[in-house]
Scaffold this active site. Structure first.
Site, PDB file in Angstrom:
ATOM      1  CB  ALA A 133       0.381   5.577  -1.029  1.00  0.00           C
ATOM      2  CE  LYS A 134       5.145   8.528   0.650  1.00  0.00           C
ATOM      3  NZ  LYS A 134       4.927   9.966   0.954  1.00  0.00           N
TER       4      LYS A 134
ATOM      5  CB  VAL B 137      -0.963  -0.007   1.198  1.00  0.00           C
ATOM      6  CG1 VAL B 137      -1.784   1.283   1.261  1.00  0.00           C
ATOM      7  CG2 VAL B 137      -1.893  -1.211   1.119  1.00  0.00           C
ATOM      8  CE1 TYR B 138       5.293   5.651   2.745  1.00  0.00           C
ATOM      9  CE2 TYR B 138       6.987   4.368   1.612  1.00  0.00           C
ATOM     10  CZ  TYR B 138       6.576   5.548   2.220  1.00  0.00           C
ATOM     11  OH  TYR B 138       7.434   6.608   2.310  1.00  0.00           O
ATOM     12  CB  ALA B 139       5.307   0.524  -2.882  1.00  0.00           C
TER      13      ALA B 139
END
Length: 292
Positions: free
Chosen positions: A190-191, A186-188
């Protein structure tokens, strides 16, 4: 297409009384401000990259608006910068995950006739762990701050900058924006959104006098890893950068009008490796580096 409807004029600047009974002073902690200094708004300013951005812009004599949830840290930093550099610093305690709070922040600054010349959209959140084992609430909370709130902050202040015909916006993404990373799904993702948003806005707004640059740092000693419950592997320790050179690279790239920047030679090497190899290879290697 840009419309021809003029923006609503700013309201008259309020007269600020310097007494103990002034609610304007006690609630918003507004200090003596000048009208000829350019203002920099920094989100996530209480620590890490945000605090470093504040220090480096303070050395340039800019007036600052520091935004974060942790009021005590913001006030400590603000007082340090006022004393050391003699600049104007406004502290705004805002939960940026609440879009309504972002709109209210924008309105408060307009009421005080603070026109933001430089926006550092730095606030973000990350977690390490498998997608299925993590909770849905944790994933959605991350997306709310890293995607939705970042978009809202960028939108409201970019509109003001376009109306004035000038301004600069720095979006803080991550080296992981260039890959899908195991246990950072999810973080990757989002970025990656932040990176693509910045690239598109760079082209949309450059003819309006507004510069948009995306900063994509790799592993940095900001306290982010601890908050994200991230395992620091030996390879990550060797690649870790201090906040100061990362922030300097971002400021220089923004000033130069670049579309994006990846700071540090090791991070640049990772990016070249990503471009030069098939997905199965570089994703397998990165997964090993990040999760060994």
């Amino acid at each position: 297409m840009r419309d021809n409807i003029p923006a609503a004029p700013l309201p008259p600047r309020p007269r600020i009384k310097r007494g103990h009974g002034d609610p304007f002073m006690t609630k918003h902690r507004v200090h003596a401000m000048t009208t000829d200094n350019s203002w920099v708004l920094i989100t996530g300013a209480s620590s890490g990259f945000g605090a470093e951005f504040a220090r480096q812009y303070a050395t340039q004599g800019h007036s600052l608006v520091l935004v974060a949830r942790r009021l005590d840290r913001l006030e400590t930093l603000a007082e340090e910068l006022r004393q050391q550099y003699g600049i104007d610093v406004v502290v705004e305690q805002v939960d940026l995950s609440d879009v309504a709070a972002i709109i209210h922040l924008h309105h408060r600054l307009r009421e005080r006739r603070i026109a933001i010349d430089i926006l550092i959209n730095n606030a973000g959140h990350g977690l390490q762990g498998t997608f299925v084992e993590g909770t849905l609430d944790a994933a959605l909370t991350m997306l709310q701050l890293d995607v939705v709130s970042l978009t809202a902050v960028t939108h409201v202040f970019a509109q003001d900058m376009r109306t004035r015909g000038r301004g600069k916006i720095l979006l803080v993404a991550s080296l992981m924006a260039y890959q899908g990373v195991e246990k950072f799904a999810v973080y990757a993702a989002a970025k990656a959104y932040v990176l693509r948003l910045g690239e598109a806005l760079h082209r949309e707004l450059k003819h309006e006098g507004v510069t948009v640059t995306t900063l994509a740092p790799g592993m940095s000693d900001t306290g982010f890893a601890t908050a994200a419950q991230q395992t620091i592997t030996p390879a990550l320790k060797r690649m870790m950068m201090q906040p100061a050179p990362v922030v300097r690279a971002g400021i220089r790239a923004l000033q130069a009008g670049r579309i994006s920047v990846v700071p540090g030679w090791a991070n640049k090497a990772v990016l070249i490796f990503t471009w030069a190899t098939p997905r199965w290879l570089h994703q397998a290697m990165l997964s090993r580096v990040m999760n060994a």
